[in-house]
Write a protein that holds these residues in place. Structure first.
Motif, PDB file in Angstrom:
ATOM      1  N   VAL A  71       0.858  -1.183   0.000  1.00  0.00           N
ATOM      2  CA  VAL A  71       0.000   0.000   0.000  1.00  0.00           C
ATOM      3  C   VAL A  71       0.901   1.241   0.000  1.00  0.00           C
ATOM      4  CG1 VAL A  71      -2.063   1.038   0.992  1.00  0.00           C
ATOM      5  CG2 VAL A  71      -1.576  -1.359   1.443  1.00  0.00           C
ATOM      6  N   HIS A  72       1.621   1.408  -1.091  1.00  0.00           N
ATOM      7  CA  HIS A  72       2.567   2.507  -1.200  1.00  0.00           C
ATOM      8  C   HIS A  72       1.960   3.681  -1.963  1.00  0.00           C
ATOM      9  CE1 HIS A  72       3.014  -0.166  -4.675  1.00  0.00           C
ATOM     10  NE2 HIS A  72       3.236   0.931  -5.386  1.00  0.00           N
ATOM     11  N   ALA A  73       2.534   4.844  -1.760  1.00  0.00           N
ATOM     12  CA  ALA A  73       2.166   6.013  -2.553  1.00  0.00           C
ATOM     13  C   ALA A  73       3.026   6.002  -3.808  1.00  0.00           C
ATOM     14  CB  ALA A  73       2.401   7.292  -1.755  1.00  0.00           C
ATOM     15  N   SER A 110      -0.189  -0.017  -6.570  1.00  0.00           N
ATOM     16  CA  SER A 110      -0.474  -0.013  -5.140  1.00  0.00           C
ATOM     17  C   SER A 110      -1.893  -0.486  -4.880  1.00  0.00           C
ATOM     18  CB  SER A 110      -0.295   1.400  -4.577  1.00  0.00           C
ATOM     19  OG  SER A 110      -0.736   1.453  -3.226  1.00  0.00           O
ATOM     20  N   ALA A 112      -3.680   0.649  -2.743  1.00  0.00           N
ATOM     21  CA  ALA A 112      -4.461   1.852  -2.442  1.00  0.00           C
ATOM     22  C   ALA A 112      -5.301   2.292  -3.630  1.00  0.00           C
ATOM     23  CB  ALA A 112      -3.528   2.984  -2.022  1.00  0.00           C
ATOM     24  N   ASP A 113      -4.871   1.931  -4.848  1.00  0.00           N
ATOM     25  CA  ASP A 113      -5.560   2.360  -6.064  1.00  0.00           C
ATOM     26  C   ASP A 113      -6.129   1.198  -6.873  1.00  0.00           C
ATOM     27  OD1 ASP A 113      -4.625   5.053  -5.549  1.00  0.00           O
ATOM     28  OD2 ASP A 113      -2.671   4.385  -6.292  1.00  0.00           O
ATOM     29  N   THR A 115      -8.817  -1.161  -7.313  1.00  0.00           N
ATOM     30  CA  THR A 115     -10.185  -1.576  -6.984  1.00  0.00           C
ATOM     31  C   THR A 115     -10.463  -3.010  -7.421  1.00  0.00           C
ATOM     32  OG1 THR A 115     -10.975  -0.592  -9.055  1.00  0.00           O
ATOM     33  CG2 THR A 115     -11.072   0.781  -7.085  1.00  0.00           C
ATOM     34  N   PHE A 131      -1.060  -5.704   5.282  1.00  0.00           N
ATOM     35  CA  PHE A 131      -0.668  -4.535   4.511  1.00  0.00           C
ATOM     36  C   PHE A 131       0.765  -4.138   4.845  1.00  0.00           C
ATOM     37  CE2 PHE A 131      -5.213  -3.845   5.802  1.00  0.00           C
ATOM     38  CZ  PHE A 131      -5.770  -4.305   4.612  1.00  0.00           C
ATOM     39  N   PRO A 136      -4.668   0.962   3.499  1.00  0.00           N
ATOM     40  CA  PRO A 136      -5.650   1.320   2.466  1.00  0.00           C
ATOM     41  C   PRO A 136      -6.708   2.247   3.049  1.00  0.00           C
ATOM     42  CG  PRO A 136      -6.126  -0.862   3.301  1.00  0.00           C
ATOM     43  CD  PRO A 136      -4.853  -0.409   3.982  1.00  0.00           C
ATOM     44  N   SER A 137      -7.676   2.607   2.243  1.00  0.00           N
ATOM     45  CA  SER A 137      -8.735   3.523   2.671  1.00  0.00           C
ATOM     46  C   SER A 137      -9.611   2.890   3.747  1.00  0.00           C
ATOM     47  CB  SER A 137      -9.608   3.891   1.477  1.00  0.00           C
ATOM     48  OG  SER A 137     -10.340   2.752   1.038  1.00  0.00           O
TER      49      SER A 137
END
Length: 361
Positions: A71-73, A110, A112-113, A115, A131, A136-137
Motif C-alpha cells: 500500500v505505497h504512494a 499499489s 491503495a488504487d 479496486t 498490509f 488502504p482507505s
C-alpha cells in the motif's frame, strides 16, 4: 498458546513472512499444513494473478493463510530524475553489453488504487489480509473486515502502530530494523528511528491495545520464544524460509544466502529502503536522486536480467535479514516442526501476561 494462534488454529505462534519474489503458494501451503500461518505476496501481481495464487494455496490446504498487499504512494513521474538514474546505471549495463531501458515504468500497482484487487479479495475471502508500506482507505478496511478477515499491518515505529490501531486493523506487525526485504515504513522519505525488533515489540505491546507480532532477525525457536516473552502474540519469519525448497529463490540467491557474510539496507535496487545481502548492486556509489519505488525497480530488474544473462548474479534483489547466517536449508514442514520443538525447549510457549492485547469480534 497465544490468542492469535488459537484464533487461526496454529500449533506454533509463527507466521511465514510474505516476501515478494520468494513466497509461493507451495511454500505457504506447506507452512499451513505444518501448523503455522503461511503467506503469499500479491504486491507484484494483479487481481487475476492474485486469485490464481489464492486458488493454488487452497488446492493444497484448507487451513487459514495470509494474503499480503503493498500500500505505497506511487511516485510522481519525473523525466529528468529518471534520465539521471538511467545515466548513472548505464556503465553497469555496458559491462554486459546492454543499455538501460529507454523509459522507466511504475511496474507495481499499489493496493491503495487497485479496486480490482479489492473486489477479488472480497469475493475470495482469505482468512488473513496484511498490509505493507501503509494502510488502504477506511472503505477498503471495512469491506475486508466485513468478510470476516483478520487484518494485519506493518509498523516500524510507534506513530505508525498507533495509526494502524486507529484504522481498526486487528494486528500490528512490529518490523525491526533487522528484518530482511522492504522496510515497511509508511513514508520512505521521513526520518527512520531504526528501532530494533526487541525494543519496538516491547514498545508496541506496552502502548497499543491490539495484538503485536514481532518481525526482524528471528531465525529459530529461541528467537520466537524471546518475542513471546516480550508480549508478542507470534513471530514472523521471512529469511528463515528462503532456503526452503518450496520457495521461489533462484539457485544464485540460495548460494548467496549460504555464503552470507553481511546485509545492507539500501534503496538502490528498488527505490525504497530494503535489507538485502551485500552484492555488486548494494556497493554502487554516486547515485543521483532516486525516481522512487517502484519506478527505480524497473531499472534494477533490467540490470539484474542483463547481468544474469552473462552469468553475473551480483545485481539481484537478494533480500535477507541480519540473521541470514542462521538460515537452514530444510523443507518448510521440517523447518516449522524444528521451530516448534525449539520453542518448546525454550520453555516459553505462552505470551507474556503483560501484553494485555485482545481481539474484538
Amino acid at each position: 498458546m497465544t490468542a492469535l494462534a488459537a484464533r487461526l488454529g496454529l500449533s506454533v505462534p509463527l507466521i511465514q513472512a510474505p516476501m515478494a519474489g520468494v513466497s509461493t503458494p507451495a511454500l505457504a501451503a506447506a507452512v499451513c499444513e505444518a501448523g503455522a500461518l503461511g503467506s503469499i505476496a500479491l504486491g507484484a501481481t494483479d487481481a487475476a494473478g492474485g486469485r490464481a495464487m489464492i486458488d493454488a494455496v487452497r488446492a493444497a490446504t484448507t487451513r487459514a493463510f495470509n494474503v499480503n498487499l503493498f500500500v505505497h504512494a506511487d511516485p510522481v513521474p519525473d523525466d529528468a530524475r529518471e534520465a539521471a538514474w538511467r545515466k548513472w546505471l548505464a556503465p553497469e549495463f555496458a559491462r554486459f553489453g546492454a543499455q538501460p531501458p529507454a523509459t522507466l515504468r511504475t511496474i507495481y500497482r499499489s493496493f491503495a488504487d487497485d479496486t480490482a484487487m479489492l473486489a477479488m479479495l472480497v469475493q475470495a475471502r482469505p482468512a488473513v489480509v496484511s498490509f505493507h508500506f501503509g494502510l488502504p482507505s477506511p472503505a477498503a478496511i471495512h469491506a475486508l473486515k466485513a468478510t470476516g478477515a483478520l487484518l494485519m499491518a506493518t509498523a516500524t515505529d510507534v506513530a505508525e502502530a498507533q495509526a494502524i490501531e486507529r484504522a481498526g486493523v486487528d494486528v500490528i506487525v512490529a518490523q525491526g530494523i533487522e528484518a530482511g526485504g522492504h522496510r515497511g515504513m509508511f513514508d520512505p522519505g521521513a526520518p527512520d528511528e531504526q528501532l530494533g525488533t526487541l525494543a519496538l515489540t516491547r514498545l508496541l505491546v506496552r502502548r497499543c491495545g491490539v495484538p503485536v507480532v514481532a518481525a526482524g532477525g528471528i531465525m529459530d525457536g529461541s528467537g520466537i520464544a524471546a518475542a513471546l516473552a516480550l508480549g508478542a502474540e507470534a513471530a514472523q519469519l521471512g529469511t528463515a524460509f528462503i532456503a526452503c525448497p518450496e520457495s521461489a529463490a533462484s539457485a544464485a540467491y540460495r548460494a548467496a544466502l549460504a555464503a552470507a557474510e553481511r546485509t545492507r539496507m539500501t534503496a538502490l535496487i528498488s527505490g525504497r529502503p530494503a535489507r538485502c545481502l551485500v552484492n555488486r548492486f548494494t556497493e554502487l556509489a554516486g547515485a543521483p536522486d532516486s525516481p522512487g519505488y517502484p519506478i527505480a525497480y524497473d531499472a534494477g530488474k533490467a540490470l539484474h536480467a542483463a547481468a544474469s544473462a552473462r552469468g553475473e548474479h551480483g545485481y539481484g534483489a537478494h533480500w535477507a535479514g541480519q540473521g541470514a547466517r542462521l538460515a537452514r536449508a530444510l523443507p518448510a514442514a521440517t523447518l516449522v516442526a524444528t521451530l516448534r520443538d525449539e520453542v518448546a525447549r525454550a520453555g516459553l510457549g505462552q505470551a507474556s501476561p503483560s501484553s494485555g492485547a485482545a481481539f474484538s469480534k
